[in-house]
Design a protein around this motif. Sequence first.
Motif, PDB file in Angstrom:
ATOM      1  N   GLN A 238       0.663  -1.366  -0.445  1.00  0.00           N
ATOM      2  CA  GLN A 238       0.478   0.161   0.182  1.00  0.00           C
ATOM      3  C   GLN A 238       0.938   1.031  -0.049  1.00  0.00           C
ATOM      4  O   GLN A 238       0.143   1.899  -1.075  1.00  0.00           O
ATOM      5  CB  GLN A 238      -0.908   0.039   1.107  1.00  0.00           C
ATOM      6  CG  GLN A 238      -2.025  -0.880   1.018  1.00  0.00           C
ATOM      7  CD  GLN A 238      -2.869   0.096   2.309  1.00  0.00           C
ATOM      8  OE1 GLN A 238      -2.653  -0.151   3.170  1.00  0.00           O
ATOM      9  NE2 GLN A 238      -4.334   0.371   1.631  1.00  0.00           N
TER      10      GLN A 238
ATOM     11  N   ILE B  42       0.532  -3.775   9.513  1.00  0.00           N
ATOM     12  CA  ILE B  42       0.658  -2.792   8.439  1.00  0.00           C
ATOM     13  C   ILE B  42       1.091  -1.286   8.505  1.00  0.00           C
ATOM     14  O   ILE B  42       2.077  -1.296   7.939  1.00  0.00           O
ATOM     15  CB  ILE B  42      -1.001  -2.508   8.272  1.00  0.00           C
ATOM     16  CG1 ILE B  42      -1.824  -4.172   8.074  1.00  0.00           C
ATOM     17  CG2 ILE B  42      -1.547  -1.765   6.941  1.00  0.00           C
ATOM     18  CD1 ILE B  42      -3.299  -3.620   8.691  1.00  0.00           C
ATOM     19  N   THR B  43       1.147  -1.260   9.212  1.00  0.00           N
ATOM     20  CA  THR B  43       1.881   0.245  10.068  1.00  0.00           C
ATOM     21  C   THR B  43       3.079   0.433   9.266  1.00  0.00           C
ATOM     22  O   THR B  43       4.016   1.140   9.245  1.00  0.00           O
ATOM     23  CB  THR B  43       1.812   0.973  11.242  1.00  0.00           C
ATOM     24  OG1 THR B  43       1.569   0.069  11.967  1.00  0.00           O
ATOM     25  CG2 THR B  43       0.403   0.967  11.010  1.00  0.00           C
TER      26      THR B  43
ATOM     27  N   GLN C 123     -14.021   4.473   8.210  1.00  0.00           N
ATOM     28  CA  GLN C 123     -12.507   4.715   8.264  1.00  0.00           C
ATOM     29  C   GLN C 123     -12.037   4.788   6.852  1.00  0.00           C
ATOM     30  O   GLN C 123     -11.186   5.790   6.978  1.00  0.00           O
ATOM     31  CB  GLN C 123     -11.868   2.792   7.940  1.00  0.00           C
ATOM     32  CG  GLN C 123     -10.059   2.706   8.555  1.00  0.00           C
ATOM     33  CD  GLN C 123      -9.918   1.463   8.239  1.00  0.00           C
ATOM     34  OE1 GLN C 123      -9.681   0.610   7.285  1.00  0.00           O
ATOM     35  NE2 GLN C 123      -9.170   0.983   9.650  1.00  0.00           N
TER      36      GLN C 123
ATOM     37  N   ILE D 115      -7.564   8.870   5.198  1.00  0.00           N
ATOM     38  CA  ILE D 115      -6.213   7.461   5.499  1.00  0.00           C
ATOM     39  C   ILE D 115      -5.613   7.626   4.367  1.00  0.00           C
ATOM     40  O   ILE D 115      -4.086   8.390   4.283  1.00  0.00           O
ATOM     41  CB  ILE D 115      -6.611   6.912   6.483  1.00  0.00           C
ATOM     42  CG1 ILE D 115      -5.405   6.052   7.056  1.00  0.00           C
ATOM     43  CG2 ILE D 115      -7.468   5.576   6.004  1.00  0.00           C
ATOM     44  CD1 ILE D 115      -4.426   7.370   7.783  1.00  0.00           C
TER      45      ILE D 115
ATOM     46  N   ASN E 287       2.340   6.317  12.606  1.00  0.00           N
ATOM     47  CA  ASN E 287       1.779   5.846  12.795  1.00  0.00           C
ATOM     48  C   ASN E 287       1.866   4.510  13.064  1.00  0.00           C
ATOM     49  O   ASN E 287       1.175   3.875  13.555  1.00  0.00           O
ATOM     50  CB  ASN E 287       1.158   5.303  10.620  1.00  0.00           C
ATOM     51  CG  ASN E 287       0.255   4.456  10.123  1.00  0.00           C
ATOM     52  OD1 ASN E 287      -0.475   4.764  11.389  1.00  0.00           O
ATOM     53  ND2 ASN E 287       0.488   4.621   9.165  1.00  0.00           N
TER      54      ASN E 287
ATOM     55  N   PHE F 289      -5.481   8.684  14.291  1.00  0.00           N
ATOM     56  CA  PHE F 289      -6.036   7.667  13.264  1.00  0.00           C
ATOM     57  C   PHE F 289      -5.910   6.317  13.766  1.00  0.00           C
ATOM     58  O   PHE F 289      -6.023   5.480  14.225  1.00  0.00           O
ATOM     59  CB  PHE F 289      -6.084   7.461  11.769  1.00  0.00           C
ATOM     60  CG  PHE F 289      -6.223   6.514  11.163  1.00  0.00           C
ATOM     61  CD1 PHE F 289      -7.221   6.264  10.122  1.00  0.00           C
ATOM     62  CD2 PHE F 289      -5.345   4.805  11.028  1.00  0.00           C
ATOM     63  CE1 PHE F 289      -7.872   5.314   9.395  1.00  0.00           C
ATOM     64  CE2 PHE F 289      -5.450   4.273  10.199  1.00  0.00           C
ATOM     65  CZ  PHE F 289      -6.537   4.293   9.464  1.00  0.00           C
TER      66      PHE F 289
ATOM     67  N   TRP G  17     -11.219  -2.591  12.378  1.00  0.00           N
ATOM     68  CA  TRP G  17     -11.235  -3.873  12.352  1.00  0.00           C
ATOM     69  C   TRP G  17     -11.314  -4.929  13.813  1.00  0.00           C
ATOM     70  O   TRP G  17     -11.342  -5.891  13.169  1.00  0.00           O
ATOM     71  CB  TRP G  17      -9.381  -4.370  12.186  1.00  0.00           C
ATOM     72  CG  TRP G  17      -8.798  -3.881  10.904  1.00  0.00           C
ATOM     73  CD1 TRP G  17      -7.631  -2.897  10.276  1.00  0.00           C
ATOM     74  CD2 TRP G  17      -9.213  -4.019   9.550  1.00  0.00           C
ATOM     75  NE1 TRP G  17      -8.188  -2.118   8.780  1.00  0.00           N
ATOM     76  CE2 TRP G  17      -8.997  -3.345   8.303  1.00  0.00           C
ATOM     77  CE3 TRP G  17     -10.553  -5.776   8.812  1.00  0.00           C
ATOM     78  CZ2 TRP G  17      -9.308  -2.841   6.796  1.00  0.00           C
ATOM     79  CZ3 TRP G  17     -11.189  -4.934   7.395  1.00  0.00           C
ATOM     80  CH2 TRP G  17     -10.476  -4.140   6.784  1.00  0.00           C
TER      81      TRP G  17
HETATM   82  C1  BGC Z   1      -6.263   0.137   6.723  1.00  0.00           C
HETATM   83  C2  BGC Z   1      -5.513   0.797   5.773  1.00  0.00           C
HETATM   84  C3  BGC Z   1      -4.858   2.310   6.352  1.00  0.00           C
HETATM   85  C4  BGC Z   1      -4.192   2.004   7.172  1.00  0.00           C
HETATM   86  C5  BGC Z   1      -2.820   3.323   7.376  1.00  0.00           C
HETATM   87  C6  BGC Z   1      -6.080   0.021   8.249  1.00  0.00           C
HETATM   88  O1  BGC Z   1      -6.381  -0.074   9.901  1.00  0.00           O
HETATM   89  O2  BGC Z   1      -6.934  -0.056   6.592  1.00  0.00           O
HETATM   90  O3  BGC Z   1      -6.326   0.980   4.643  1.00  0.00           O
HETATM   91  O4  BGC Z   1      -4.161   2.373   5.042  1.00  0.00           O
HETATM   92  O5  BGC Z   1      -4.894   1.469   8.019  1.00  0.00           O
HETATM   93  O6  BGC Z   1      -1.994   2.490   8.636  1.00  0.00           O
END
Ligand code: BGC
Length: 480
Positions: free
Chosen positions: A42, A159-160, A269, A274, A308, A385, A394
């Motif tokens: 992403q 993810i972050t 979200q 974001i 983040n 966020f 989530w």
């Molecule tokens: C979101 C993603 C976003 C990411 C950013 C996730 O919870 O679903 O779309 O890019 O957070 O940290």
Amino acid sequence: MTAQTLPPDASVNDAPEKVMTRWLWLVGVVVLTAGILFGYDQGVISGALTGIKRSFNLTTLMVEIVTSWVTLGAMVGSLVAGTIADRFGRRATVLVAAALFISGALVEGFAPGTTVLIIGRLVVGSGVGVASVAAPLLASEMAPTRLRGRFISTYQFGITFGIFVAYLVDELLASGEWRLMLGLASFAGVVLVLLTLPLSDTPRWYLKVGRRADAEHSLQRVTRDNATAAIAELEARLDEDTATASWKEILAPRWRRPLVIGIGLAVFQQITGINAIIYYADKIFAAAGFSSVAGQTAATTWAIGAVNVLATLIAIAFVDRLGRKPLLLAGLVGMGVSLTVVGFAFLSLDHVTRTSSTAANAGSKGPSDAGIITLVALVVYIASFAFSLGPVVWTMINEIYPRQVRGRGVALATAANWFSAWLVSQFFLSIVKRLGEPVTFWIFALLCGVCFVWIRLKVPETKGRTLEEIETMWADESST
Ligand code: BGC
């Protein structure tokens, strides 16, 4: 599309001892790696865009397509992942995600032109979508009950962290090396395969497909408790549990509230901006007066990427203590206020640019005061966020659905999330072009306000409740 998670009260691998066996650590690392790949794919586009634009001479529309079609692929991937997970197992589904990551990244890296590049983006995207269902599912079915929340949060942390690593790579490589930036994800995909291969599938999936011995063996690897007793208990529950609702049933009035809440959270979200920030951070900083590419990527890496990651830790620490709603509401206040400030900063930037248009090279002096204000406000936005809508949405999507509709509920909410992500990233630049940055950011701020009111009035607190209690709560309309 019927993937279901373990019932909350199943005492399977619910051992009270120091529960982290070697295999559980491995599950944790697999979930983390899947999250990192999701985030990397992403985030990496932000720094690659300039180089891609130069190589292929892209229009704004094509820039948006190259950026955003990952999310379209993800939408499809998330819809089919449940079916793959039920038929072939959770472990196999993670391997499918890894294979999609590897092949998509290679297609992107070697793309001779825009069409192939877009195909690569779609393939990578479907990997992201499959992973976004498979990894939390694997985590929730393998983790001891008491650690389940933390295992799912590990995924968001991944993810972050992946986004942050992508930004770092963008910073280290010159924009001309975009092929390497995109292609590098294939190595991480290979790592995910190597880590996943030694894993067994979840006890619950083995039982579902009638492989009792494998179920017991798998359970023995993750708990030192009496696996045979736990398996018997799990088997009993499985009978109640196999009555999976059809797609039509999920729309029945009695499930409407959790359905609307899950989809609502997933959509909010995204439409609060974001991924406009995650994907287009470099461009936003450029518009805010960070004239050198190095300045833009450094701002993106540290102000967006690192913040983040760090702020996600706040959620991991407090989500079970303070509850979901307080975090969501506090985060939305921070997001709304900071977006409003970003809008005003751009308004004054527009003004400065217009009034100084006669002065040669007005934009080449580096960030102005308004640029610095934008930077600070975006830090506040990302932090807000990351401790709220990021992980909490989530978490809630994975806990609010009654057992019969959980698989489909999660799949629908996840697909709605990706569809909204696509909408925002597809049209962000065009909206900015048409309405200007200030109005665009104020629209996001307004949506934060709408989301705040909706959560306050309609979304119940789920902290400390078992999934059964949450199920009962839906029946009692007055509980909110
Ligand atoms: C979101 C993603 C976003 C990411 C950013 C996730 O919870 O679903 O779309 O890019 O957070 O940290």
